[in-house]
Scaffold this motif. Sequence first.
Motif, PDB file in Angstrom:
ATOM      1  N   ALA A   1       8.320   2.819   1.222  1.00 19.38           N
ATOM      2  CA  ALA A   1       8.188   4.261   0.991  1.00 19.38           C
ATOM      3  C   ALA A   1       9.566   4.840   0.718  1.00 19.38           C
ATOM      4  CB  ALA A   1       7.561   4.935   2.210  1.00 19.38           C
TER       5      ALA A   1
ATOM      6  N   ILE B   1       0.843  -4.333   2.339  1.00 17.47           N
ATOM      7  CA  ILE B   1       1.043  -3.803   3.690  1.00 17.47           C
ATOM      8  C   ILE B   1       0.097  -4.554   4.606  1.00 17.47           C
ATOM      9  CG2 ILE B   1       1.761  -1.458   2.991  1.00 17.47           C
ATOM     10  CD1 ILE B   1      -1.067  -0.482   3.583  1.00 17.47           C
TER      11      ILE B   1
ATOM     12  N   MET C   1      -2.732  -3.936 -12.684  1.00 18.49           N
ATOM     13  CA  MET C   1      -2.540  -2.593 -12.137  1.00 18.49           C
ATOM     14  C   MET C   1      -2.154  -2.713 -10.675  1.00 18.49           C
ATOM     15  SD  MET C   1      -6.445  -1.212 -11.818  1.00 18.49           S
ATOM     16  CE  MET C   1      -7.723  -2.126 -10.983  1.00 18.49           C
ATOM     17  N   ILE C   2      -1.731  -1.565 -10.122  1.00 22.48           N
ATOM     18  CA  ILE C   2      -1.390  -1.501  -8.709  1.00 22.48           C
ATOM     19  C   ILE C   2      -2.388  -0.552  -8.066  1.00 22.48           C
ATOM     20  CG2 ILE C   2       0.408  -0.916  -7.020  1.00 22.48           C
ATOM     21  CD1 ILE C   2       1.471  -3.042  -8.808  1.00 22.48           C
ATOM     22  N   GLY C   3      -2.965  -0.957  -6.957  1.00 19.42           N
ATOM     23  CA  GLY C   3      -3.948  -0.085  -6.306  1.00 19.42           C
ATOM     24  C   GLY C   3      -4.453  -0.721  -5.042  1.00 19.42           C
ATOM     25  N   PHE C   4      -5.554  -0.246  -4.518  1.00 24.43           N
ATOM     26  CA  PHE C   4      -6.157  -0.727  -3.283  1.00 24.43           C
ATOM     27  C   PHE C   4      -5.302  -0.337  -2.077  1.00 24.43           C
ATOM     28  CE2 PHE C   4      -6.320  -4.188  -0.043  1.00 24.43           C
ATOM     29  CZ  PHE C   4      -7.550  -3.857   0.494  1.00 24.43           C
ATOM     30  N   ALA C   5      -4.023  -0.665  -2.129  1.00 17.49           N
ATOM     31  CA  ALA C   5      -3.070  -0.256  -1.088  1.00 17.49           C
ATOM     32  C   ALA C   5      -1.749   0.014  -1.798  1.00 17.49           C
ATOM     33  CB  ALA C   5      -2.916  -1.374  -0.062  1.00 17.49           C
ATOM     34  N   PRO C   6      -0.819   0.733  -1.135  1.00 18.40           N
ATOM     35  CA  PRO C   6       0.467   0.992  -1.787  1.00 18.40           C
ATOM     36  C   PRO C   6       1.145  -0.310  -2.206  1.00 18.40           C
ATOM     37  CG  PRO C   6       0.273   2.296   0.221  1.00 18.40           C
ATOM     38  CD  PRO C   6      -0.910   1.363   0.186  1.00 18.40           C
ATOM     39  N   GLY C   7       1.466  -0.452  -3.482  1.00 18.29           N
ATOM     40  CA  GLY C   7       2.198  -1.614  -3.974  1.00 18.29           C
ATOM     41  C   GLY C   7       1.379  -2.869  -4.170  1.00 18.29           C
TER      42      GLY C   7
ATOM     43  N   PHE D   1       6.296  -3.012  -0.949  1.00 17.81           N
ATOM     44  CA  PHE D   1       6.259  -1.555  -0.961  1.00 17.81           C
ATOM     45  C   PHE D   1       7.216  -1.004   0.073  1.00 17.81           C
ATOM     46  CE2 PHE D   1       4.739   2.574   0.480  1.00 17.81           C
ATOM     47  CZ  PHE D   1       4.678   3.249  -0.727  1.00 17.81           C
TER      48      PHE D   1
ATOM     49  N   PRO E   1       9.081   3.097  -5.228  1.00 20.41           N
ATOM     50  CA  PRO E   1       8.674   2.519  -3.946  1.00 20.41           C
ATOM     51  C   PRO E   1       7.994   1.162  -4.062  1.00 20.41           C
ATOM     52  CG  PRO E   1       7.153   4.251  -4.584  1.00 20.41           C
ATOM     53  CD  PRO E   1       8.259   4.260  -5.596  1.00 20.41           C
ATOM     54  N   SER E   2       7.547   0.807  -5.278  1.00 17.08           N
ATOM     55  CA  SER E   2       6.787  -0.425  -5.441  1.00 17.08           C
ATOM     56  C   SER E   2       7.615  -1.476  -6.161  1.00 17.08           C
ATOM     57  CB  SER E   2       5.513  -0.118  -6.240  1.00 17.08           C
ATOM     58  OG  SER E   2       4.758  -1.286  -6.436  1.00 17.08           O
TER      59      SER E   2
END
Lengths: 335, 249
Positions: free
Chosen positions: B218, B199, B153-159, B216, B223-224
């Motif tokens: 924006a 990031i 999955m993608i999470g914690f921070a963008p991308g 990532f 975006p990812s």
Amino acid sequence: MSIEVITPGLCTTVQDTGRFGFQQVGVSVSGGMDKQAVQIANMLVGNQQTDAVLELTMKGPSLLFHKDMLIAICGGDFKVTINNRSVLPNRAVWIRSGSILKFGLAKEGCRAYLAVAGGWDVPLVMGSRSTNLRGGFGGLAGRMLAAGDQLVQRSPGSFSQFLANQLAKRAGAAPFYQANWFIPSSTLVKNGEAVVRVIQGEQFADFSEKSRQSFFEQTYQVSPQSDRMGYRLTGPALELTQSMELISAAVTMGTIQVPPNGQPIILMADRQTIGGYPKIGYVPTIDLPIVAQLRPGEKIHFQEISLRDAQKELIERDSWMKAIKLGIEVTVGWR
Amino acid sequence: MWQCRYSKMEGKTLPRYEFSPLGDSGVMVKLGEVIDQQTHEKVILFSEYLQEHPFPGMIESVPGFTTVTVYYDPITLFDPLDHMLPYDRAVAILEQMSQQISSTHSKEYRLVEIPVCYGGSFGPDLEVVANQNGLSIEEVISIHSTTEYLVYMIGFAPGFPYLGGMDERLATPRRSSPRLSIPMGSVGIGGLQTGIYSIESPGGWQIIGRTPLRLFQAGESSPSLLCAGDKVRFRPISEREYDNGEKVY
């Protein structure tokens, strides 16, 4: 140019009602912390509820207007003046070019919203104009406002123009004119203590009976380490009956998670998309504005609410908002 | 710099789904109990199906390790004629959807190659990882870059990708004191996990290298660089290749 920032305040950002559709790639929803205030501020100037406003925190900015504009201020009760004369919140205000709108400290509540007819003109990034501070995008260059920044308004719709003309006429030669009708705000905390309802979370039953009791019977205090990402609370430690390793999954605004130290955290607008701590409960959408207006040191008393009642109140509030919109239009003679 | 390869992921008949409310505007759909390939495939198939068939009032969905969370607007899902609880309506819709996803449904996945300049100033902890595990630096790089990782999955921070499948021989505890700022693109190891800081952020992982790719950006549509369900392979590159490296994907 529409306005110029003389002093920026403590944390002034451009926000709207949130950035949706990108949580699956880790992008926080962001948006105004007190969405109800965002929506009402927008309504007062004839905007769409999703238009961009400025969010002010604890201490607001001073702004020089280079254009006649229709504005409204909602949310926390800040000391506000135009050219050193007091202005009231929760109503439409016409302000003449050359005037200085100055926000002082919050008297009650924590965050106020400044809407302008047409909404603030910053680029749409992934469908929203909200500032994502951590990611550094959205809003004005992905950051808080700074002295010298300039902000422009988007072109106002026909109702906004009608309203602006009406107030401008009444202003005569005065630097500003405020409407004599207003919408009462009701989410501000008095006496430093708020009652906030909670829907039971997935792991509610996994907390000890004593913890579940203290959660609803004792008060929790908002710690100074609280921000747009989450409100850290201090109070009786909440313990699980047995330690559990949870698999990280999506979290939402209002999720109350409990890290191993037992001190709950209410996740707010800039929360991460994924979390792994046990969830004792969720603050329902209807009560999130109350939490958003709490400041460090203030107290929370939790009360249980069923999912059914939480959704019912949300639907009722939606009808109330629609009635307000209609009420404004009738009051000013648009309908 | 990186390549895409498409393969077929075969759909499995999905057994029972478990639904629970996430606050008053979300439904969490649980598709399994443990983090494994089989549950992951169910998550991806269900996610994909929701993307292709969003229902009125659905806001967005978020795939997790074992769950798909669906956010909805209670107002849209409320019908004054039947007064059905919006949550119950959302569950009913999702339940019906779960039956549409048959064993014939399949998803293509991408293999994304991520160039990494290991060691040096880009990977200050490469030696720590080698020493801790009794490996040479070359062995660490070779093991790390021959594994095919799965983006859970993608999470914690963008991308930011949660990658599965790291070789246990590379497992290294997190640093005792986290760094205040880790540059964007840093590739790290934390315990049994490996990942890429999408990031700039504080963090406690052992940093072994850096990629010139931006994970990532924006923007409007995608975006990812990575999505849940992608596979990832790291490719060692020299410092010169890093400098010439494409910064954007």
